[in-house]
Design a protein around this motif. Structure first.
Motif, PDB file in Angstrom:
ATOM      1  N   LEU A 279      -6.223  39.277  37.242  1.00  0.00           N
ATOM      2  CA  LEU A 279      -5.598  39.797  38.466  1.00  0.00           C
ATOM      3  C   LEU A 279      -4.605  40.910  38.132  1.00  0.00           C
ATOM      4  CD1 LEU A 279      -4.850  36.610  40.591  1.00  0.00           C
ATOM      5  CD2 LEU A 279      -6.847  38.112  40.674  1.00  0.00           C
ATOM      6  N   ILE A 280      -4.601  41.930  38.981  1.00  0.00           N
ATOM      7  CA  ILE A 280      -3.576  42.968  38.968  1.00  0.00           C
ATOM      8  C   ILE A 280      -2.845  42.837  40.301  1.00  0.00           C
ATOM      9  CG2 ILE A 280      -3.083  45.437  38.870  1.00  0.00           C
ATOM     10  CD1 ILE A 280      -4.316  44.430  36.297  1.00  0.00           C
ATOM     11  N   LEU A 281      -1.585  42.429  40.268  1.00  0.00           N
ATOM     12  CA  LEU A 281      -0.837  42.155  41.510  1.00  0.00           C
ATOM     13  C   LEU A 281       0.064  43.339  41.834  1.00  0.00           C
ATOM     14  CD1 LEU A 281       0.037  38.404  40.922  1.00  0.00           C
ATOM     15  CD2 LEU A 281      -1.884  39.397  42.188  1.00  0.00           C
ATOM     16  N   ARG A 282      -0.123  43.857  43.057  1.00  0.00           N
ATOM     17  CA  ARG A 282       0.664  45.009  43.527  1.00  0.00           C
ATOM     18  C   ARG A 282       1.208  44.690  44.912  1.00  0.00           C
ATOM     19  NH1 ARG A 282      -4.149  48.287  41.665  1.00  0.00           N
ATOM     20  NH2 ARG A 282      -3.736  48.914  39.504  1.00  0.00           N
ATOM     21  N   GLY A 283       1.381  45.724  45.734  1.00  0.00           N
ATOM     22  CA  GLY A 283       2.113  45.561  46.983  1.00  0.00           C
ATOM     23  C   GLY A 283       1.381  44.903  48.120  1.00  0.00           C
ATOM     24  N   SER A 284       0.065  44.758  48.043  1.00  0.00           N
ATOM     25  CA  SER A 284      -0.690  44.201  49.172  1.00  0.00           C
ATOM     26  C   SER A 284      -0.736  42.677  49.206  1.00  0.00           C
ATOM     27  CB  SER A 284      -2.125  44.759  49.190  1.00  0.00           C
ATOM     28  OG  SER A 284      -2.831  44.327  48.045  1.00  0.00           O
ATOM     29  N   THR A 285      -0.135  42.052  48.179  1.00  0.00           N
ATOM     30  CA  THR A 285      -0.053  40.591  48.159  1.00  0.00           C
ATOM     31  C   THR A 285       1.375  40.164  47.836  1.00  0.00           C
ATOM     32  OG1 THR A 285      -0.683  40.523  45.820  1.00  0.00           O
ATOM     33  CG2 THR A 285      -2.444  40.254  47.452  1.00  0.00           C
ATOM     34  N   ARG A 286       1.665  38.894  48.107  1.00  0.00           N
ATOM     35  CA  ARG A 286       2.954  38.323  47.754  1.00  0.00           C
ATOM     36  C   ARG A 286       2.837  37.666  46.374  1.00  0.00           C
ATOM     37  NH1 ARG A 286       2.446  37.101  53.366  1.00  0.00           N
ATOM     38  NH2 ARG A 286       1.549  35.037  52.950  1.00  0.00           N
ATOM     39  N   THR A 287       3.943  37.558  45.682  1.00  0.00           N
ATOM     40  CA  THR A 287       3.939  36.924  44.364  1.00  0.00           C
ATOM     41  C   THR A 287       4.378  35.480  44.471  1.00  0.00           C
ATOM     42  OG1 THR A 287       6.192  37.719  43.981  1.00  0.00           O
ATOM     43  CG2 THR A 287       4.393  39.073  43.144  1.00  0.00           C
TER      44      THR A 287
END
Length: 343
Positions: A335-343
């Motif tokens: 996974l690459i987590l950016r601004g379109s999801t919450r952490t």
């Protein structure tokens, strides 16, 4: 023994000389069964078009072909750029061909590859089904690329479709999204193609968390492009089916979804989380930046080149010499987590 001519091939195949010429030149006006019969007889009779074809058989052409459905598709454009760098590093040249995902065009591309100036071929299979691929007997080293089940006798490099989809959906479900739609999914069961595999990963993520996936959250998107994804998302919003997360089958589909959500006044990620699949460069620069599955592009290109180099090296061996077993390599999904999801 005399030199085999085009007329000899035509006579053995029970077709006209023009039909043989059409096969040799990759023209799409020949049926798949006839094309395969002619190609097999070309090999059986030892017909060679010219000295260029002879140099191909000797493995001295110094050119690799990459055959993909479309150059203007974001993923295949990215793939071509990465393969180009890898081929350049070997001192060879890269030839590019596109098929438009047409079965006839994919067959024609293999026809050309057998009789023109390629040391080896990387073929992205989209139009041909598994049974049709299994009928191919290419006389050139080949590695298949593609997100579907393919015959085991070919080397094949693919993405971790099921695992990547599972990781993406699981992230949404564990960060506050209770109803996650799969955009670009399918109601079909099985693992025969990309949409089936990624939908299977969406289902598995729900089941792993003890949840029942809701079929009403499966949104089909025709050609999987941004425009169709935008329209499908808009129609889904208008349907009134509740949702607060979207796992999109590709980054292009995710970008289409973001457009529809913005038009509808839904905030990302506050109202709806969105995650894509492919890790295309554009995802980092849109607003909000796109979370996604990275399928391991560099790993897959390196593995495809390794397998192709092995096939090229073994191509001139006598038929009774042992060869390595074909490999099916699956890229590592993360996974690459950016601004379109919450952490």
């Amino acid at each position: 023994m005399g030199v085999t001519t085009m007329s000899d091939v035509a006579r053995a195949a029970g077709v006209s000389v023009m039909t043989v010429s059409n096969v040799i030149n990759g023209r799409p006006r020949v049926g798949p069964d006839t094309r395969l019969r002619v190609l097999n007889l070309i090999d059986e009779l030892g017909y060679q078009v010219n000295l260029t074809a002879r140099s191909l058989r000797a493995g001295q052409t110094n050119t690799i072909a990459l055959i993909v459905p479309a150059f203007d598709h974001a993923y295949f454009g990215e793939l071509a750029a990465r393969v180009s760098k890898a081929v350049e590093a070997t001192g060879r040249h890269l030839a590019l061909e596109q098929t438009g995902a047409s079965p006839d065009a994919e067959l024609a591309a293999v026809s050309i590859a057998r009789l023109q100036t390629y040391d080896g071929v990387l073929l992205s299979v989209v139009g041909l089904d598994t049974a049709e691929v299994d009928l191919l007997h290419p006389n050139v080293p080949i590695v298949l690329l593609g997100e579907r089940l393919l015959p085991e006798r070919f080397d094949h490099v693919s993405m971790g479709n099921v695992d990547g989809a599972r990781l993406a959906t699981q992230h949404l479900l564990t960060t506050g999204s209770g109803r996650v739609a799969v955009l670009g999914g399918t109601h079909e069961q099985g693992l025969s193609g990309m949409t089936q595999m990624r939908t299977a990963g969406w289902r598995t993520a729900h089941q792993d968390l003890g949840r029942e996936p809701d079929p009403a959250l499966i949104i089909e998107v025709g050609s999987q492009d941004m425009r169709e994804a935008r329209d499908a998302t808009a129609a889904f919003i208008a349907s009134g089916v509740p949702f607060d997360g979207i796992f999109a089958s590709t980054d292009a589909v995710a970008i289409g979804a973001l457009s529809a959500l913005a038009t509808a006044g839904l905030r990302v990620p506050q109202d709806v989380q969105v995650i894509g699949f492919d890790n295309l460069p554009i995802g980092e620069f849109i607003t909000p930046s796109l979370s996604c599955v990275d399928p391991g592009h560099d790993f897959m290109v390196a593995e495809a080149m390794r397998l192709l180099a092995r096939n090229i090296a073994n191509h001139g061996l006598p038929s009774d010499e042992p060869r390595p077993a074909p490999e099916h390599v699956i890229g590592p999904a993360r996974l690459i987590l950016r601004g379109s999801t919450r952490t």
